[in-house]
Enzyme design. Structure first.
Site, PDB file in Angstrom:
ATOM      1  N   CYS A  22      87.679  12.563   7.266  1.00  0.00           N
ATOM      2  CA  CYS A  22      86.620  13.224   6.490  1.00  0.00           C
ATOM      3  C   CYS A  22      86.334  14.633   6.994  1.00  0.00           C
ATOM      4  O   CYS A  22      85.632  15.392   6.332  1.00  0.00           O
ATOM      5  CB  CYS A  22      85.346  12.382   6.523  1.00  0.00           C
ATOM      6  N   HIS A  65      78.736  16.252   5.946  1.00  0.00           N
ATOM      7  CA  HIS A  65      79.594  15.246   5.323  1.00  0.00           C
ATOM      8  C   HIS A  65      78.697  14.132   4.786  1.00  0.00           C
ATOM      9  O   HIS A  65      77.794  13.656   5.474  1.00  0.00           O
ATOM     10  CB  HIS A  65      80.578  14.716   6.359  1.00  0.00           C
ATOM     11  N   ASN A 122      80.805   8.320  -0.245  1.00  0.00           N
ATOM     12  CA  ASN A 122      81.613   9.082   0.713  1.00  0.00           C
ATOM     13  C   ASN A 122      82.971   9.395   0.082  1.00  0.00           C
ATOM     14  O   ASN A 122      83.770   8.497  -0.149  1.00  0.00           O
ATOM     15  CB  ASN A 122      81.771   8.228   1.980  1.00  0.00           C
TER      16      ASN A 122
HETATM   17  N1  COA Z   1      75.995  -5.710   1.175  1.00  0.00           N
HETATM   18  C1  COA Z   1      75.226  -6.621   1.789  1.00  0.00           C
HETATM   19  N2  COA Z   1      75.336  -6.895   3.106  1.00  0.00           N
HETATM   20  C2  COA Z   1      76.265  -6.238   3.800  1.00  0.00           C
HETATM   21  C3  COA Z   1      77.103  -5.282   3.202  1.00  0.00           C
HETATM   22  C4  COA Z   1      76.937  -5.033   1.834  1.00  0.00           C
HETATM   23  N3  COA Z   1      77.695  -4.122   1.168  1.00  0.00           N
HETATM   24  N4  COA Z   1      77.934  -4.771   4.137  1.00  0.00           N
HETATM   25  C5  COA Z   1      77.619  -5.392   5.305  1.00  0.00           C
HETATM   26  N5  COA Z   1      76.630  -6.272   5.091  1.00  0.00           N
HETATM   27  C6  COA Z   1      75.975  -7.149   6.050  1.00  0.00           C
HETATM   28  C7  COA Z   1      76.813  -7.385   7.274  1.00  0.00           C
HETATM   29  O1  COA Z   1      77.731  -8.424   7.038  1.00  0.00           O
HETATM   30  C8  COA Z   1      75.763  -7.745   8.308  1.00  0.00           C
HETATM   31  O2  COA Z   1      75.454  -9.104   8.141  1.00  0.00           O
HETATM   32  P1  COA Z   1      75.286 -10.047   9.436  1.00  0.00           P
HETATM   33  O3  COA Z   1      74.166  -9.430  10.222  1.00  0.00           O
HETATM   34  O4  COA Z   1      74.960 -11.372   8.814  1.00  0.00           O
HETATM   35  O5  COA Z   1      76.602  -9.987  10.127  1.00  0.00           O
HETATM   36  C9  COA Z   1      74.547  -6.953   7.866  1.00  0.00           C
HETATM   37  O6  COA Z   1      74.801  -6.536   6.538  1.00  0.00           O
HETATM   38  C10 COA Z   1      74.226  -5.754   8.735  1.00  0.00           C
HETATM   39  O7  COA Z   1      75.393  -5.106   9.098  1.00  0.00           O
HETATM   40  P2  COA Z   1      75.318  -3.793   9.990  1.00  0.00           P
HETATM   41  O8  COA Z   1      76.709  -3.411  10.361  1.00  0.00           O
HETATM   42  O9  COA Z   1      74.324  -3.934  11.078  1.00  0.00           O
HETATM   43  O10 COA Z   1      74.699  -2.736   8.955  1.00  0.00           O
HETATM   44  P3  COA Z   1      74.350  -1.264   9.238  1.00  0.00           P
HETATM   45  O11 COA Z   1      72.908  -1.054   9.087  1.00  0.00           O
HETATM   46  O12 COA Z   1      75.003  -0.750  10.488  1.00  0.00           O
HETATM   47  O13 COA Z   1      75.088  -0.522   8.025  1.00  0.00           O
HETATM   48  C11 COA Z   1      77.084   0.670   7.502  1.00  0.00           C
HETATM   49  C12 COA Z   1      76.480  -0.675   7.850  1.00  0.00           C
HETATM   50  C13 COA Z   1      78.591   0.482   7.280  1.00  0.00           C
HETATM   51  C14 COA Z   1      76.446   1.169   6.223  1.00  0.00           C
HETATM   52  C15 COA Z   1      76.800   1.651   8.660  1.00  0.00           C
HETATM   53  O14 COA Z   1      77.186   1.091   9.882  1.00  0.00           O
HETATM   54  C16 COA Z   1      77.528   2.955   8.495  1.00  0.00           C
HETATM   55  O15 COA Z   1      77.262   3.725   7.591  1.00  0.00           O
HETATM   56  N6  COA Z   1      78.446   3.299   9.425  1.00  0.00           N
HETATM   57  C17 COA Z   1      79.204   4.514   9.338  1.00  0.00           C
HETATM   58  C18 COA Z   1      80.309   4.351   8.338  1.00  0.00           C
HETATM   59  C19 COA Z   1      80.917   5.634   7.933  1.00  0.00           C
HETATM   60  O16 COA Z   1      80.260   6.627   7.816  1.00  0.00           O
HETATM   61  N7  COA Z   1      82.216   5.590   7.687  1.00  0.00           N
HETATM   62  C20 COA Z   1      82.957   6.694   7.231  1.00  0.00           C
HETATM   63  C21 COA Z   1      83.150   7.680   8.299  1.00  0.00           C
HETATM   64  S1  COA Z   1      83.823   9.138   7.673  1.00  0.00           S
END
Ligand code: COA
Length: 377
Positions: A114, A254, A284
């Site tokens: 990205c 970003h 994204n």
């Molecule tokens: N819908 C519902 N629940 C979801 C889900 C979705 N689309 N995706 C994940 N979950 C669940 C998970 O399974 C987890 O459940 P569990 O606690 O029973 O295991 C729960 O939601 C929480 O997961 P968690 O990883 O703590 O969520 P989070 O608050 O960290 O958010 C992201 C997850 C991916 C949104 C966040 O970590 C993020 O944005 N990370 C950066 C990703 C990124 O920018 N990537 C590109 C880089 S260029």
């Protein structure tokens, strides 16, 4: 030799198809509420069967060239930043070069996740300032919908498709790209990866069965890394430009997660209205996210001549990058929306006819831009 590299043209292209969170919730276990509160995303654009990284790149580039009033024949460098190239080879940049008729350009793809668009901008600006190139077309383009596992709710809700492009030109007038930096930390390579499809794990039946040809991500770790580097890179590049944070009019981050942007804003001690945000409508779009946001910031008059903007990104690799630009380019010519729609319809024509019509359109558009610029001078 030019001492400065200015952005003199910009353009974007996104697929027509809008996919809302509610639509996603129909085939994967998620909800609009979860996606909005955890990411800030409400909808994304998804490429149709006739759209690809190259077609979006070409459409964005045509717009950028028209705004710049530059003929494709005057472009001598084309960089396409992408993690979703049309093929492993030839490069998507070569396909764009051919479609545009940029007969004097060298062209290559750049892979930096990205952060790719800022990496490409950094390289193109350096090439222009060194005198090796005069006019560069820098593109960030993705069709991430083709590499996400639509059954993996951890990733499929995050990504979207689109492209943005800028034309960079050398000038002795101070301004343009004031500073830029690129960084990498390959020790985090596994955090965001497509395991198969390269030379290490070629595509095989078992790779496909295990879904190794899709994006895999450790969301929590990427989140931690992103919040760390966004603030650090912004401070570093602003200092490199000899500026203070107060001198920056707009930050174009970003668009990966609104919470990452909010954390960066808090760390920098800046209000959120200093940040440009459009993640709610596109999700994204990886390397396309910054140039799309840049185009919309100009359209919405959030970025005006004389303003200083910081672009800052992080991504797979791991990579991160930032640039400071002093905006000095003319305002975009506004085109009637029906004309854009007409151009889109030609995508459904046979490739040869589409390409001929586009060449004719570009010829007309470049002429019109030149006449308007001469009248303005
Ligand atoms: N819908 C519902 N629940 C979801 C889900 C979705 N689309 N995706 C994940 N979950 C669940 C998970 O399974 C987890 O459940 P569990 O606690 O029973 O295991 C729960 O939601 C929480 O997961 P968690 O990883 O703590 O969520 P989070 O608050 O960290 O958010 C992201 C997850 C991916 C949104 C966040 O970590 C993020 O944005 N990370 C950066 C990703 C990124 O920018 N990537 C590109 C880089 S260029």
């Amino acid at each position: 030799m030019a001492h400065y590299a200015h952005i003199i043209g910009w353009g974007m292209a996104v697929p027509h198809r809008v996919v809302t969170n509610h639509e996603l919730a129909q085939f994967v276990e998620t909800s609009d509420e979860w996606i909005v509160t955890r990411t800030g995303i409400r909808e994304r654009r998804i490429a149709g069967p006739y759209e690809s990284t190259a077609t979006l790149s070409i459409a964005a580039s045509e717009e950028a060239l028209a705004v710049a009033g530059i003929s494709p024949r005057d472009v001598d460098l084309i960089l396409v930043a992408t993690v979703t190239p049309e093929h492993l080879f030839p490069s998507t940049a070569c396909l764009v070069q051919d479609a545009l008729g940029a007969t004097k350009a060298g062209a290559f793809d750049l892979l930096a996740g990205c952060s790719g668009f800022i990496y490409a901008l950094h390289i193109a600006a350096a090439a222009i300032r060194s005198g090796m190139h005069q006019v560069a077309l820098v593109i960030g383009a993705e069709t991430l919908s083709r590499i996400v596992n639509w059954r993996d709710r951890n990733t499929c809700v995050l990504f979207g498709d689109g492209a943005g492009a800028v034309v960079l030109k050398g000038s002795d007038m101070p301004g343009g790209i004031l500073a830029s930096m690129i960084r990498a930390d390959g020790s985090g390579a596994e955090l965001l990866i497509i395991p198969a499809g390269g030379s290490r794990f070629p595509i095989s039946e078992s790779a496909v069965r295990d879904g190794c040809h899709f994006i895999r991500m450790n969301g929590r770790e990427v989140f931690r890394f992103a919040t760390r580097v966004m603030e650090k890179a912004t401070r570093e590049v602003v200092a490199q430009a000899g500026l203070r944070l107060e001198d920056v009019d707009l930050i174009i981050p970003h668009q990966a997660n609104i919470r990452i942007i909010e954390t960066a804003a808090k760390g920098l001690g800046l209000p959120m209205d200093r940040f440009f945000v459009n993640i709610d409508r596109y999700g994204n779009t990886s390397a396309a996210s910054i140039p799309i946001a840049l185009c919309e910031a100009v359209q919405q008059r959030r970025l005006n001549p004389g303003d200083r903007a910081v672009m800052v990104a992080f991504g797979a690799g791991l990579t991160w990058a930032a640039a400071v630009v002093q905006w000095g380019a003319p305002q975009a010519r506004l085109r009637p929306p029906w004309l854009e729609r007409l151009k889109r319809i030609t995508l459904y024509l046979p490739a040869q006819l589409h390409s001929r019509l586009m060449r004719f359109w570009r010829h007309l558009d470049a002429r019109l831009s030149r006449i308007l610029r001469q009248q303005g001078e």
